[in-house]
Design a protein around this motif. Structure first.
Motif, PDB file in Angstrom:
ATOM      1  N   ALA A 115       0.686  -0.965   0.188  1.00  0.00           N
ATOM      2  CA  ALA A 115       0.259   0.018  -0.021  1.00  0.00           C
ATOM      3  C   ALA A 115       0.219   1.094  -0.202  1.00  0.00           C
ATOM      4  N   TYR A 116       1.006   1.728   0.616  1.00  0.00           N
ATOM      5  CA  TYR A 116       1.855   3.252   1.264  1.00  0.00           C
ATOM      6  C   TYR A 116       3.934   2.234   0.482  1.00  0.00           C
ATOM      7  N   ASN A 117       3.958   3.341  -0.447  1.00  0.00           N
ATOM      8  CA  ASN A 117       5.863   3.198  -0.982  1.00  0.00           C
ATOM      9  C   ASN A 117       5.437   4.547  -1.954  1.00  0.00           C
ATOM     10  N   SER A 138       3.579   9.029  -7.504  1.00  0.00           N
ATOM     11  CA  SER A 138       2.575   7.676  -7.940  1.00  0.00           C
ATOM     12  C   SER A 138       1.243   7.334  -6.508  1.00  0.00           C
ATOM     13  N   HIS A 152       0.194   5.201  -4.264  1.00  0.00           N
ATOM     14  CA  HIS A 152       0.962   4.814  -3.222  1.00  0.00           C
ATOM     15  C   HIS A 152       1.784   5.634  -2.771  1.00  0.00           C
ATOM     16  N   ALA A 174      -3.287   3.892  -2.192  1.00  0.00           N
ATOM     17  CA  ALA A 174      -3.882   2.931  -2.993  1.00  0.00           C
ATOM     18  C   ALA A 174      -3.136   1.231  -2.710  1.00  0.00           C
ATOM     19  N   ILE A 175      -3.788   0.533  -3.130  1.00  0.00           N
ATOM     20  CA  ILE A 175      -3.501  -1.407  -2.241  1.00  0.00           C
ATOM     21  C   ILE A 175      -3.344  -2.106  -3.271  1.00  0.00           C
ATOM     22  N   ASP A 176      -2.253  -2.583  -3.113  1.00  0.00           N
ATOM     23  CA  ASP A 176      -2.546  -4.176  -4.060  1.00  0.00           C
ATOM     24  C   ASP A 176      -2.967  -5.126  -4.220  1.00  0.00           C
ATOM     25  N   HIS A 231      -4.104  -3.474  -9.327  1.00  0.00           N
ATOM     26  CA  HIS A 231      -4.328  -1.879  -7.906  1.00  0.00           C
ATOM     27  C   HIS A 231      -5.837  -1.415  -7.504  1.00  0.00           C
ATOM     28  N   GLU A 290      -7.044   2.687  -6.038  1.00  0.00           N
ATOM     29  CA  GLU A 290      -7.125   3.520  -5.520  1.00  0.00           C
ATOM     30  C   GLU A 290      -8.075   4.280  -4.761  1.00  0.00           C
TER      31      GLU A 290
END
Length: 257
Positions: A85-87, A99, A101, A106-108, A150, A152
């Motif tokens: 998620a957080y990046n 991004s 993220h 956002a989450i994958d 993804h 978001e």
């Protein structure tokens, strides 16, 4: 009530803040209603922006209820395979644009079967629907190269099946603290966590990810605990054999008295 920002840098910065310390101080812990795994290891919570955390939890709750609170079904469909998620990174191929993220918005999920350019991938429709009901945009709907892992939280106007978003300005988050790193060990639970279990997961998550005490996080893994208990029993047996039962009894009596 608020609406998700449009997917441009100015609106995202105005809504979520500047990636880095500004965003990080707004991250909170979202405790999933079912067990999720990162690289095969159980996690206890997902770090997400406070403005989108309530919507993420609502989507996960809907998924959990749809599949009858059955962890085995969730696992079989790959929904529990959390992929980040957080990046705080830039968009791939860009040196200037952040991004989604990086905003913690956002989450994958299940990256193995839903990689970039994989069309609509294998993402189950109920999962897609749950996120869209929170106004999220799904990467499987992208025009051109898709990203079906993804989801978001930005303006999804013009994308199919998205429900107009309704958000609380200050969502209520099911967690104790927002001072942890994202990926941490957790006890393996299938049913929806009780209040006591959530507190336990928060404490063990602190040991595994907070204050530089990552080593103690391994103590939340039952396999590690089993090895440690076995080692303790072996040491006790060797101690008795070496000292002799009578000497051990005498030593214990001295300690008690």
């Amino acid at each position: 009530m608020t609406k998700w920002p449009r997917d441009n840098q100015a609106d995202l910065l105005a809504f979520y803040g500047t990636p880095g310390r500004d965003v990080e101080r707004q991250l909170v812990d979202v405790v999933p209603p079912f067990q999720m795994y990162y690289d095969g290891k159980p996690i206890s919570r997902i770090r997400f922006h406070r403005k989108a955390a309530g919507a993420l939890r609502a989507a996960l709750d809907e998924i959990w209820e749809h599949y009858g609170r059955d962890q085995r079904r969730i696992d079989a469909l790959g929904i529990s395979k959390y992929a980040g998620a957080y990046n705080p990174r830039k968009v791939r191929g860009s040196a200037t644009r952040w991004s989604n993220h990086a905003y913690g918005a956002a989450i994958d999920l299940n990256a193995e079967q839903n990689g970039l350019g994989a069309g609509r991938g294998t993402m189950p429709q109920p999962v897609i629907n749950a996120f869209k009901r929170q106004g999220a945009r799904w990467g499987g709907d992208y025009r051109g190269r898709t990203d079906p892992m993804h989801f978001e939280f930005c303006d999804a106007s013009g994308y199919p099946g998205v429900t107009p978003v309704k958000l609380f300005d200050a969502p209520e988050i099911d967690a104790d603290s927002d001072a942890h790193i994202e990926h941490s060990a957790a006890i393996d639970v299938s049913p929806k966590p009780t209040w006591l279990r959530r507190k336990w997961k928060a404490v063990t998550g602190w040991f595994s990810g907070g204050a530089g005490l990552g080593f103690f996080g391994y103590l939340t893994d039952w396999r590690v605990i089993a090895v440690l208990l076995g080692a303790m029993v072996l040491v006790a047996v060797l101690f008795v054999l070496f000292m002799g039962p009578s000497n051990v009894r005498a030593w214990i009596k001295r300690q008690v008295n």
